[in-house]
Design an enzyme around this catalytic site. Structure first.
Site, mmCIF file in Angstrom:
data_model
loop_
_atom_site.group_PDB
_atom_site.id
_atom_site.type_symbol
_atom_site.label_atom_id
_atom_site.label_comp_id
_atom_site.label_asym_id
_atom_site.label_seq_id
_atom_site.Cartn_x
_atom_site.Cartn_y
_atom_site.Cartn_z
ATOM 1 N N ASP A 191 0.715 -1.273 0.012
ATOM 2 C CA ASP A 191 0.005 -0.039 -0.122
ATOM 3 C C ASP A 191 0.889 1.265 0.098
ATOM 4 O O ASP A 191 2.124 1.159 -0.023
ATOM 5 C CB ASP A 191 -0.975 -0.118 1.268
ATOM 6 C CG ASP A 191 -0.339 -0.387 2.403
ATOM 7 O OD1 ASP A 191 0.908 -0.347 2.585
ATOM 8 O OD2 ASP A 191 -0.949 -0.921 3.282
ATOM 9 N N ASN A 226 -7.247 -2.862 14.534
ATOM 10 C CA ASN A 226 -8.994 -2.877 14.362
ATOM 11 C C ASN A 226 -8.848 -4.115 13.247
ATOM 12 O O ASN A 226 -10.055 -4.469 12.847
ATOM 13 C CB ASN A 226 -9.268 -1.655 13.570
ATOM 14 C CG ASN A 226 -8.456 -1.376 12.289
ATOM 15 O OD1 ASN A 226 -7.659 -2.051 11.903
ATOM 16 N ND2 ASN A 226 -9.000 -0.459 11.358
ATOM 17 N N HIS A 271 -7.275 -4.761 10.382
ATOM 18 C CA HIS A 271 -7.054 -4.578 8.984
ATOM 19 C C HIS A 271 -6.045 -5.130 8.380
ATOM 20 O O HIS A 271 -5.039 -5.763 9.107
ATOM 21 C CB HIS A 271 -7.220 -2.960 8.758
ATOM 22 C CG HIS A 271 -5.803 -2.189 9.084
ATOM 23 N ND1 HIS A 271 -5.850 -0.822 8.876
ATOM 24 C CD2 HIS A 271 -4.566 -2.790 9.299
ATOM 25 C CE1 HIS A 271 -4.774 -0.525 9.420
ATOM 26 N NE2 HIS A 271 -3.707 -1.728 9.627
ATOM 27 N N GLU A 292 -9.694 -1.784 5.536
ATOM 28 C CA GLU A 292 -10.006 -1.598 6.709
ATOM 29 C C GLU A 292 -11.551 -2.443 6.855
ATOM 30 O O GLU A 292 -12.071 -2.873 6.140
ATOM 31 C CB GLU A 292 -10.537 0.013 6.750
ATOM 32 C CG GLU A 292 -9.361 0.708 6.470
ATOM 33 C CD GLU A 292 -8.538 1.076 7.989
ATOM 34 O OE1 GLU A 292 -8.535 0.221 8.756
ATOM 35 O OE2 GLU A 292 -7.685 1.917 7.881
HETATM 36 P P1 PGA Z 1 2.452 -1.752 12.732
HETATM 37 O O1 PGA Z 1 1.360 -1.781 11.561
HETATM 38 O O2 PGA Z 1 3.517 -2.788 12.085
HETATM 39 O O3 PGA Z 1 2.993 -0.281 12.323
HETATM 40 O O4 PGA Z 1 1.789 -2.579 13.885
HETATM 41 C C1 PGA Z 1 0.596 -2.978 11.043
HETATM 42 C C2 PGA Z 1 -0.444 -2.464 10.233
HETATM 43 O O5 PGA Z 1 -1.340 -1.660 10.675
HETATM 44 O O6 PGA Z 1 -1.060 -3.276 9.486
#
Ligand code: PGA
Length: 256
Positions: A67, A136, A138, A143
């Site tokens: 992304d 959350n 995702h 999302e």
């Molecule tokens: P993080 O992000 O590795 O910084 O916890 C993971 C994500 O939001 O998919």
């Protein structure tokens, strides 16, 4: 699914390195799907070290990132382009023309997303997709509420995600509102998934992912349907699981 639980983040990152390094050595022209965020940093650091020790050759490796924020130019300090070059690509002998990251500045985002999908197809698909999980639930920037069959497209970031990423931008307001993300359907076509989660803040999402019902409201639950999903957790991220993966229940042959 193969779920492995480690005492800490360093041990988890060591294991992730072993898996990715083995693939690069066995298939020098492998197609790797990379993720950004704090979680894969230990893996990326180890890949750089492995390259410096002469254990790894990236010259034929092809990469696709999950992304990118819409509206951030590649040189922006918080862009995922910048992240990947800073933490991995600039330190290894990757061919820049083999690196693919969605372009958050594309004039025609829809056409760009279709092109991105076509590039993945052109090289024969992704061999191993590295993934994180949001608090959350995702997956990439898919999302809660994302279609489980979705393809690469633009998504509006949730409040929770913008809040979680505010630490990088100084404030929630400064976090872009949209991102281009590989779709859940795109991710599911990777031949193997390697999902990493570390820390207490992920424990609820990890439990929902592994033990909850499959639901668009927790996009990461889709990994239950993948035939080759490998999940690496540290103790904190695994702390809310009911099923005790330490009982020898999850063995290497459980990966299928
Ligand atoms: P993080 O992000 O590795 O910084 O916890 C993971 C994500 O939001 O998919």
């Amino acid at each position: 699914m193969l779920v492995e639980i480690f005492s800490d983040y360093e041990a988890l990152s060591d294991r992730a390195y072993e898996i990715v390094a083995t693939l690069i050595r066995r298939k020098p022209n492998c197609v790797l799907g990379f993720a950004t965020g704090s979680t894969p940093l230990g893996l990326y650091q180890r890949l750089v070290e492995g390259y410096r020790r002469g254990e790894l050759d990236f010259s034929k490796v092809i990469t696709f990132n999950l992304d990118e924020y819409v509206g951030l130019p590649p040189g922006h300090p918080q862009s995922y382009h910048q992240f990947m070059w800073e933490h991995l690509f600039q330190h290894v002998n990757i061919n820049p023309s083999n690196v693919h990251i969605p372009n958050g500045m594309a004039d025609d985002i829809e056409a760009h997303c279709a092109w991105y999908e076509a590039q993945i197809q052109r090289v024969g698909g992704i061999d191993l997709q590295i993934l994180g999980i949001g608090p959350n639930g995702h997956l990439a920037f898919n999302e809660p509420g994302s279609s489980l069959g979705s393809r690469t497209r633009i998504k509006t970031l949730s409040r929770a995600t913008r809040r979680a990423n505010a630490r990088f931008f100084g404030s929630e307001e400064a976090v872009p509102r949209h991102a281009i993300t590989m779709g859940i359907g795109t991710i599911m076509e990777a031949r193997r998934l390697l999902l990493l989660a570390s820390g207490r803040a992920k424990a609820r999402a990890v439990r929902a992912m592994l033990e909850g019902p499959i639901s668009a409201m927790v996009p990461a639950t889709i990994v239950q349907l993948h035939r080759y999903a490998h999940v690496l957790l540290d103790k904190e991220a695994a702390s809310e699981l009911e099923y005790n993966h330490h009982d020898g229940i999850s063995e290497p042959f459980d990966i299928h």
